[in-house]
Design a protein around this motif. Structure first.
Motif, PDB file in Angstrom:
ATOM      1  N   ASN A  94       0.896  -1.268   0.139  1.00 26.46           N
ATOM      2  CA  ASN A  94      -0.059  -0.009   0.197  1.00 26.46           C
ATOM      3  C   ASN A  94       0.974   1.558  -0.179  1.00 26.46           C
ATOM      4  O   ASN A  94       0.593   2.464   0.451  1.00 26.46           O
ATOM      5  CB  ASN A  94      -0.846   0.064   1.564  1.00 26.46           C
ATOM      6  CG  ASN A  94      -2.192  -1.313   1.545  1.00 26.46           C
ATOM      7  OD1 ASN A  94      -2.668  -1.224  -0.331  1.00 26.46           O
ATOM      8  ND2 ASN A  94      -2.816  -2.071   2.564  1.00 26.46           N
ATOM      9  N   PRO A 106      -5.861  13.386  -4.359  1.00 26.20           N
ATOM     10  CA  PRO A 106      -5.653  12.162  -4.886  1.00 26.20           C
ATOM     11  C   PRO A 106      -4.355  11.946  -5.603  1.00 26.20           C
ATOM     12  O   PRO A 106      -3.821  12.884  -5.987  1.00 26.20           O
ATOM     13  CB  PRO A 106      -7.030  12.370  -6.248  1.00 26.20           C
ATOM     14  CG  PRO A 106      -7.781  12.859  -5.836  1.00 26.20           C
ATOM     15  CD  PRO A 106      -6.637  14.037  -4.843  1.00 26.20           C
ATOM     16  N   PRO A 117      -8.546   1.239  -7.109  1.00 24.67           N
ATOM     17  CA  PRO A 117      -8.119   2.424  -6.743  1.00 24.67           C
ATOM     18  C   PRO A 117      -7.735   2.099  -5.086  1.00 24.67           C
ATOM     19  O   PRO A 117      -8.425   1.183  -4.887  1.00 24.67           O
ATOM     20  CB  PRO A 117      -9.114   3.448  -6.569  1.00 24.67           C
ATOM     21  CG  PRO A 117      -9.972   2.836  -7.918  1.00 24.67           C
ATOM     22  CD  PRO A 117      -9.656   1.710  -8.021  1.00 24.67           C
ATOM     23  N   GLU A 119      -8.149   3.274  -1.109  1.00 25.98           N
ATOM     24  CA  GLU A 119      -8.214   4.496  -0.236  1.00 25.98           C
ATOM     25  C   GLU A 119      -7.980   4.429   0.790  1.00 25.98           C
ATOM     26  O   GLU A 119      -7.893   3.162   1.772  1.00 25.98           O
ATOM     27  CB  GLU A 119     -10.156   4.517   0.144  1.00 25.98           C
ATOM     28  CG  GLU A 119     -10.332   4.515  -1.473  1.00 25.98           C
ATOM     29  CD  GLU A 119     -12.161   5.131  -1.340  1.00 25.98           C
ATOM     30  OE1 GLU A 119     -12.578   4.648  -0.649  1.00 25.98           O
ATOM     31  OE2 GLU A 119     -12.633   4.559  -2.649  1.00 25.98           O
ATOM     32  N   THR A 123      -6.478   9.790   1.110  1.00 25.78           N
ATOM     33  CA  THR A 123      -5.859   9.778   0.509  1.00 25.78           C
ATOM     34  C   THR A 123      -5.826   9.007  -0.305  1.00 25.78           C
ATOM     35  O   THR A 123      -6.360   7.438  -0.422  1.00 25.78           O
ATOM     36  CB  THR A 123      -4.378   9.965   0.503  1.00 25.78           C
ATOM     37  OG1 THR A 123      -3.490  10.382   0.783  1.00 25.78           O
ATOM     38  CG2 THR A 123      -3.426   9.385  -1.094  1.00 25.78           C
ATOM     39  N   THR A 124      -6.407   8.959  -1.624  1.00 24.75           N
ATOM     40  CA  THR A 124      -6.614   7.786  -3.115  1.00 24.75           C
ATOM     41  C   THR A 124      -5.953   7.806  -3.925  1.00 24.75           C
ATOM     42  O   THR A 124      -5.521   8.404  -4.748  1.00 24.75           O
ATOM     43  CB  THR A 124      -8.346   7.817  -3.064  1.00 24.75           C
ATOM     44  OG1 THR A 124      -9.169   7.782  -2.204  1.00 24.75           O
ATOM     45  CG2 THR A 124      -8.496   6.224  -4.039  1.00 24.75           C
ATOM     46  N   HIS A 126      -4.959   6.114  -7.117  1.00 26.30           N
ATOM     47  CA  HIS A 126      -5.465   5.517  -8.571  1.00 26.30           C
ATOM     48  C   HIS A 126      -4.489   4.601  -9.666  1.00 26.30           C
ATOM     49  O   HIS A 126      -3.350   5.745  -9.054  1.00 26.30           O
ATOM     50  CB  HIS A 126      -6.070   6.933  -9.495  1.00 26.30           C
ATOM     51  CG  HIS A 126      -7.460   7.271  -8.760  1.00 26.30           C
ATOM     52  ND1 HIS A 126      -8.819   6.273  -8.782  1.00 26.30           N
ATOM     53  CD2 HIS A 126      -7.502   8.124  -7.571  1.00 26.30           C
ATOM     54  CE1 HIS A 126      -9.524   7.544  -7.707  1.00 26.30           C
ATOM     55  NE2 HIS A 126      -8.745   8.815  -7.329  1.00 26.30           N
TER      56      HIS A 126
END
Length: 210
Positions: A94, A106, A117, A119, A123-124, A126
């Motif tokens: 991660n 993002p 994605p 999460e 913060t996400t 992509h």
């Protein structure tokens, strides 16, 4: 129109932005952590990156702080996200930043392999598989009126420079020799005329060029 900005990219005197043999134990390659010794003591790094207090003020801190001002999205290469290679299947990686990354917006990760994605707190991530232009378009849409920060690694920055898409580049030239690794500014002769130096400030720890 939002800008694509590169901040605090550290380069050795012999032109390397990472040392050789990058791995889980040496994410910036052997000796590569030396490149960022000018960053770690600063007030911004201590507070924003490490979640602590204190730290040094001054020129180095001012340049670190700029990289967090007015940013609405980040683009990075897969190598900056982590050491995992190939298909993501079975990987629970991660990122280097734990469950609470300091981005708080993002982040678009360039990769050749699809992944849903991710999460995390604030913060996400992509994962973009269709190239640097697509990543930039998605980041622009996410950032709105704010700018986009382009992270590493060196090959990612090179791709955007070669495409003439970088609006601002901050280099910190550090007084060390790495002797090998990943070079930043090779192969840019065709686009060199697009860029001009607007700032140069030296401290004991680094020479900053924009």
């Amino acid at each position: 129109m939002s800008k694509l900005r590169v901040h605090s990219v550290s380069v050795s005197l012999d032109g390397y932005a990472a040392g050789p043999s990058q791995s889980l134990d040496n994410p910036l390659g052997v000796g590569g952590m030396q490149l960022h010794q000018w960053v770690f003591p600063t007030r911004t790094a201590q507070q924003v990156i490490f979640g602590g207090e204190g730290g040094t003020a001054g020129v180095d801190d001012e340049y670190v702080a700029r990289g967090f001002e007015g940013i609405g999205a980040t683009i990075m290469g897969r190598n900056m996200f982590g050491p995992v290679r190939g298909d993501w299947a079975g990987s629970d990686w991660n990122g280097w930043w734990g469950d609470e990354p300091a981005f708080h917006h993002p982040v678009f990760v360039l990769t050749h392999h699809e992944r849903e994605p991710l999460e995390l707190t604030g913060t996400t991530f992509h994962f973009v598989t269709d190239g640097i232009e697509s990543a930039l378009e998605q980041a622009q849409a996410a950032a709105g009126p704010l700018d986009i920060r382009l992270g590493g690694g060196a090959s990612t920055v090179q791709q955007y420079l070669r495409a003439g898409l970088v609006d601002e580049l901050h280099l910190a030239i550090v007084p060390i020799l790495l002797g090998g690794g990943e070079r930043l500014l090779d192969g840019l002769a065709d686009v060199a005329h697009l860029y001009e130096r607007t700032e140069m400030v030296a401290t004991d720890a680094a020479t900053h060029m924009v």
